[in-house]
Design a protein around this motif. Structure first.
Motif, PDB file in Angstrom:
ATOM      1  N   UNK A  96      58.337  80.548  43.554  1.00 39.81           N
ATOM      2  CA  UNK A  96      59.491  79.603  43.918  1.00 39.81           C
ATOM      3  C   UNK A  96      60.647  80.605  43.928  1.00 39.81           C
ATOM      4  N   UNK A  97      61.455  80.142  44.871  1.00 43.47           N
ATOM      5  CA  UNK A  97      62.743  80.746  44.998  1.00 43.47           C
ATOM      6  C   UNK A  97      62.585  82.253  45.888  1.00 43.47           C
ATOM      7  N   UNK A  98      61.345  82.561  46.227  1.00 40.86           N
ATOM      8  CA  UNK A  98      61.118  83.748  47.319  1.00 40.86           C
ATOM      9  C   UNK A  98      61.292  83.132  48.683  1.00 40.86           C
ATOM     10  N   UNK A  99      62.044  83.899  49.314  1.00 41.67           N
ATOM     11  CA  UNK A  99      62.043  83.497  50.885  1.00 41.67           C
ATOM     12  C   UNK A  99      62.157  84.599  51.677  1.00 41.67           C
ATOM     13  N   UNK A 100      61.467  85.445  51.487  1.00 39.36           N
ATOM     14  CA  UNK A 100      61.522  86.884  52.004  1.00 39.36           C
ATOM     15  C   UNK A 100      60.413  87.102  53.069  1.00 39.36           C
ATOM     16  N   UNK A 101      59.623  86.105  53.532  1.00 39.29           N
ATOM     17  CA  UNK A 101      58.946  86.263  54.429  1.00 39.29           C
ATOM     18  C   UNK A 101      59.322  85.544  56.100  1.00 39.29           C
ATOM     19  N   UNK A 102      59.166  86.407  56.849  1.00 39.73           N
ATOM     20  CA  UNK A 102      59.766  86.005  58.405  1.00 39.73           C
ATOM     21  C   UNK A 102      59.130  85.202  59.091  1.00 39.73           C
ATOM     22  N   UNK A 103      57.997  84.667  58.554  1.00 39.28           N
ATOM     23  CA  UNK A 103      57.435  83.478  59.349  1.00 39.28           C
ATOM     24  C   UNK A 103      57.363  82.101  58.533  1.00 39.28           C
ATOM     25  N   UNK A 104      57.915  82.024  57.306  1.00 38.74           N
ATOM     26  CA  UNK A 104      57.817  80.971  56.418  1.00 38.74           C
ATOM     27  C   UNK A 104      58.104  79.815  56.978  1.00 38.74           C
ATOM     28  N   UNK A 105      59.003  79.771  57.724  1.00 41.05           N
ATOM     29  CA  UNK A 105      59.610  78.164  58.281  1.00 41.05           C
ATOM     30  C   UNK A 105      58.227  77.673  59.270  1.00 41.05           C
ATOM     31  N   UNK A 106      57.605  78.632  59.908  1.00 46.66           N
ATOM     32  CA  UNK A 106      56.472  78.140  60.726  1.00 46.66           C
ATOM     33  C   UNK A 106      54.970  78.381  60.302  1.00 46.66           C
ATOM     34  N   UNK A 107      54.958  78.979  59.190  1.00 47.47           N
ATOM     35  CA  UNK A 107      53.454  79.298  58.640  1.00 47.47           C
ATOM     36  C   UNK A 107      52.744  77.967  58.324  1.00 47.47           C
ATOM     37  N   UNK A 108      51.530  78.043  59.072  1.00 50.22           N
ATOM     38  CA  UNK A 108      50.633  76.690  58.623  1.00 50.22           C
ATOM     39  C   UNK A 108      49.595  77.105  57.470  1.00 50.22           C
ATOM     40  N   UNK A 109      49.687  78.294  56.914  1.00 48.84           N
ATOM     41  CA  UNK A 109      48.727  78.541  56.025  1.00 48.84           C
ATOM     42  C   UNK A 109      49.304  78.484  54.334  1.00 48.84           C
ATOM     43  N   UNK A 114      48.605  77.413  47.150  1.00 51.78           N
ATOM     44  CA  UNK A 114      48.483  76.919  46.010  1.00 51.78           C
ATOM     45  C   UNK A 114      47.175  76.031  45.409  1.00 51.78           C
ATOM     46  N   UNK A 115      46.208  75.927  46.343  1.00 51.31           N
ATOM     47  CA  UNK A 115      44.909  75.728  46.028  1.00 51.31           C
ATOM     48  C   UNK A 115      43.880  76.706  45.915  1.00 51.31           C
ATOM     49  N   UNK A 116      44.236  77.748  46.656  1.00 50.20           N
ATOM     50  CA  UNK A 116      43.460  79.215  46.505  1.00 50.20           C
ATOM     51  C   UNK A 116      43.827  79.617  45.180  1.00 50.20           C
ATOM     52  N   UNK A 117      45.239  79.542  44.984  1.00 52.43           N
ATOM     53  CA  UNK A 117      45.712  80.381  43.588  1.00 52.43           C
ATOM     54  C   UNK A 117      45.021  79.529  42.500  1.00 52.43           C
ATOM     55  N   UNK A 118      45.078  78.036  42.846  1.00 49.69           N
ATOM     56  CA  UNK A 118      44.543  77.329  41.420  1.00 49.69           C
ATOM     57  C   UNK A 118      42.969  77.519  41.575  1.00 49.69           C
ATOM     58  N   UNK A 119      42.234  77.756  42.382  1.00 51.52           N
ATOM     59  CA  UNK A 119      40.806  77.903  42.341  1.00 51.52           C
ATOM     60  C   UNK A 119      40.476  79.376  41.525  1.00 51.52           C
ATOM     61  N   UNK A 120      41.136  80.469  41.967  1.00 51.83           N
ATOM     62  CA  UNK A 120      40.948  81.679  41.292  1.00 51.83           C
ATOM     63  C   UNK A 120      41.413  81.406  39.842  1.00 51.83           C
ATOM     64  N   UNK A 121      42.542  80.906  39.524  1.00 53.85           N
ATOM     65  CA  UNK A 121      42.774  80.700  37.936  1.00 53.85           C
ATOM     66  C   UNK A 121      42.073  80.073  37.322  1.00 53.85           C
ATOM     67  N   UNK A 122      41.397  78.867  37.884  1.00 54.93           N
ATOM     68  CA  UNK A 122      40.343  77.989  37.123  1.00 54.93           C
ATOM     69  C   UNK A 122      39.228  78.735  37.016  1.00 54.93           C
ATOM     70  N   UNK A 123      38.751  79.592  37.872  1.00 54.05           N
ATOM     71  CA  UNK A 123      37.643  80.560  37.538  1.00 54.05           C
ATOM     72  C   UNK A 123      37.905  81.464  36.555  1.00 54.05           C
ATOM     73  N   UNK A 124      39.077  81.965  36.505  1.00 55.39           N
ATOM     74  CA  UNK A 124      39.415  83.023  35.373  1.00 55.39           C
ATOM     75  C   UNK A 124      39.485  82.289  33.891  1.00 55.39           C
ATOM     76  N   UNK A 125      40.116  81.017  34.168  1.00 60.69           N
ATOM     77  CA  UNK A 125      40.309  80.241  32.839  1.00 60.69           C
ATOM     78  C   UNK A 125      38.864  79.948  32.294  1.00 60.69           C
TER      79      UNK A 125
END
Length: 139
Positions: A96-109, A114-125
């Motif tokens: 949150x608060x980071x806006x340094x990506x040049x394709x942020x406005x058009x990125x479809x990924x 957040x779902x990927x990060x949640x899956x990684x965190x869940x596995x580690x947890x």
């Protein structure tokens, strides 16, 4: 993706501490350095960081040392990783608060990270110090 050496060492150190849980009152950095083979200054630095994160409790002076703040089954690999690395985020665009990506406005990924990060965190947890501190069953 690779965790830092400091995170790896924190896991090794806390796994060793978990093996002592309930056996002795407090541990000291010298004992843990000897047992794990980690350099004493590294152990001391990690004690400070893990204490600040609330994973261990430390006391100075006579009878001092440190111990796990919770039972080994209540401390997860995710807790340790986040204590050393910060929040689990595979890409910077989910911070949150980071806006340094040049394709942020058009990125479809971006909406999927957040779902990927949640899956990684869940596995580690799902992996606790109780698990990491026991000998694995022979295959």
């Amino acid at each position: 993706m690779r965790l830092s050496a400091q995170t790896d060492y924190a896991v090794v150190m806390l796994s060793a501490a978990a093996r002592h849980c309930g056996v002795s009152g407090r541990l000291n950095a010298t004992l843990l350095a000897d047992e794990t083979g980690l350099p004493l200054p590294t152990v001391q630095k990690l004690v400070s960081r893990l204490s600040a994160a609330g994973l261990i409790e430390s006391a100075r002076g006579t009878g001092g040392g440190f111990r796990l703040a919770r039972p080994p089954a209540a401390i997860s690999l995710a807790d340790i990783v986040e204590a050393i690395e910060g929040p689990i985020a595979l890409t910077a665009c989910v911070d949150h608060g980071r806006h340094d990506c040049c394709i942020e406005q058009s990125c479809r990924v971006k909406p999927h990270w957040n779902a990927v990060n949640g899956a990684v965190r869940s596995t580690l947890a799902g992996v606790t110090l109780a698990t990491l501190s026991t000998q694995p069953e022979p295959a």
